[in-house]
Motif scaffolding. Structure first.
Motif, mmCIF file in Angstrom:
data_model
loop_
_atom_site.group_PDB
_atom_site.id
_atom_site.type_symbol
_atom_site.label_atom_id
_atom_site.label_comp_id
_atom_site.label_asym_id
_atom_site.label_seq_id
_atom_site.Cartn_x
_atom_site.Cartn_y
_atom_site.Cartn_z
ATOM 1 N N UNK A 12 78.720 -0.379 35.049
ATOM 2 C CA UNK A 12 77.810 -0.592 36.182
ATOM 3 C C UNK A 12 76.360 -0.331 35.749
ATOM 4 N N UNK A 13 76.159 0.689 34.932
ATOM 5 C CA UNK A 13 74.809 0.971 34.412
ATOM 6 C C UNK A 13 74.312 -0.224 33.591
ATOM 7 N N UNK A 14 75.181 -0.769 32.750
ATOM 8 C CA UNK A 14 74.778 -1.938 31.945
ATOM 9 C C UNK A 14 74.432 -3.127 32.833
ATOM 10 N N UNK A 15 75.177 -3.253 33.937
ATOM 11 C CA UNK A 15 74.927 -4.374 34.847
ATOM 12 C C UNK A 15 73.583 -4.191 35.574
ATOM 13 N N UNK A 16 73.277 -2.924 35.944
ATOM 14 C CA UNK A 16 72.048 -2.658 36.715
ATOM 15 C C UNK A 16 70.791 -2.638 35.837
ATOM 16 N N UNK A 17 70.944 -2.252 34.582
ATOM 17 C CA UNK A 17 69.785 -2.009 33.708
ATOM 18 C C UNK A 17 68.719 -3.119 33.753
ATOM 19 N N UNK A 23 63.763 2.873 32.333
ATOM 20 C CA UNK A 23 65.004 3.655 32.331
ATOM 21 C C UNK A 23 64.980 4.688 33.457
ATOM 22 N N UNK A 24 63.814 5.287 33.670
ATOM 23 C CA UNK A 24 63.725 6.322 34.707
ATOM 24 C C UNK A 24 64.005 5.748 36.103
ATOM 25 N N UNK A 25 63.626 4.495 36.317
ATOM 26 C CA UNK A 25 63.859 3.865 37.626
ATOM 27 C C UNK A 25 65.356 3.718 37.912
ATOM 28 N N UNK A 26 66.150 3.753 36.862
ATOM 29 C CA UNK A 26 67.597 3.614 36.994
ATOM 30 C C UNK A 26 68.262 4.947 37.376
ATOM 31 N N UNK A 27 67.477 6.005 37.390
ATOM 32 C CA UNK A 27 68.070 7.325 37.596
ATOM 33 C C UNK A 27 68.728 7.497 38.974
ATOM 34 N N UNK A 28 68.046 7.110 40.056
ATOM 35 C CA UNK A 28 68.648 7.335 41.384
ATOM 36 C C UNK A 28 69.965 6.570 41.545
ATOM 37 N N UNK A 29 70.013 5.267 41.196
ATOM 38 C CA UNK A 29 71.332 4.610 41.279
ATOM 39 C C UNK A 29 72.372 5.260 40.375
ATOM 40 N N UNK A 49 74.216 11.707 32.154
ATOM 41 C CA UNK A 49 73.413 10.633 32.762
ATOM 42 C C UNK A 49 72.126 10.422 31.959
ATOM 43 N N UNK A 50 71.492 11.537 31.577
ATOM 44 C CA UNK A 50 70.255 11.437 30.782
ATOM 45 C C UNK A 50 70.511 10.631 29.505
ATOM 46 N N UNK A 51 71.640 10.940 28.840
ATOM 47 C CA UNK A 51 71.968 10.217 27.601
ATOM 48 C C UNK A 51 72.286 8.749 27.904
ATOM 49 N N UNK A 52 73.002 8.521 29.009
ATOM 50 C CA UNK A 52 73.433 7.156 29.341
ATOM 51 C C UNK A 52 72.244 6.239 29.606
ATOM 52 N N UNK A 53 71.206 6.777 30.256
ATOM 53 C CA UNK A 53 70.073 5.885 30.567
ATOM 54 C C UNK A 53 68.852 6.193 29.688
#
Ligand code: FES
Length: 157
Positions: A12-17, A23-29, A49-53
């Motif tokens: 899902x992270x890969x889909x949203x990126x 990267x920081x904007x992706x933090x809340x989702x 999560x920090x590592x993932x994004x």
């Protein structure tokens, strides 16, 4: 660090990126996805999560402690978030909170022994026109009375 988040989370992270400018904007989702999956966000999950994004872990901690919708400790299956802000207070929220505490045998901030219910006292839920309001998981219950609350709790028990 033991991986706690599922492959589904990473997919899902890969889909949203691509939809987010940084990267920081992706933090809340990412925090929402993690909480939906695990029920709360532990320190280890914050690091994952920090590592993932690919953002620094302190940024995750700064953001997550600013918002109240993220659970920083485990909650029960039903998380009662009782608003006691001004409109709800004027419409009997304190009495409603005390009623829930008595009924479930716990205080705000606690979880029942069977892990079924957690009560949290929260700030305005944005439903002031239909106060008093309680959010249970993702659902809002409005115009509440102690009698209505009894019915809701007995349906959940
Ligand atoms: S004051 Fe309770 S919802 Fe706004």
């Amino acid at each position: 660090m033991k991986k706690q988040l599922s492959d589904k989370f990473y997919k899902e992270i890969d889909r949203l990126r691509p939809r987010y400018p940084t990267n920081q904007a992706l933090l809340l989702p990412a925090l929402h996805l993690a909480q939906d999956e695990l029920g709360w966000v532990s320190g280890d999950t914050m690091d994952e999560i920090a590592a993932a994004i690919d953002i620094p872990p302190p940024v995750v901690r700064e953001v997550i402690t600013f918002y109240t919708m993220y659970n920083l400790k485990p909650v029960g299956n039903y998380h009662l978030q009782v608003c006691t802000n001004i409109s709800c207070a004027l419409m009997g929220a304190e009495k409603l909170l005390e009623h829930c505490e008595k009924k479930l045998g716990i205080q705000a901030g606690e979880t029942t022994r069977d892990n079924k219910f957690t009560i949290t006292e929260v700030e305005c839920l944005g439903a002031c026109g239909t106060a008093p309001c309680v959010q249970i998981n993702k659902d809002y219950y409005e115009d509440l009375t102690t009698e209505k609350m009894d019915r809701i709790l007995s349906e959940l028990k």
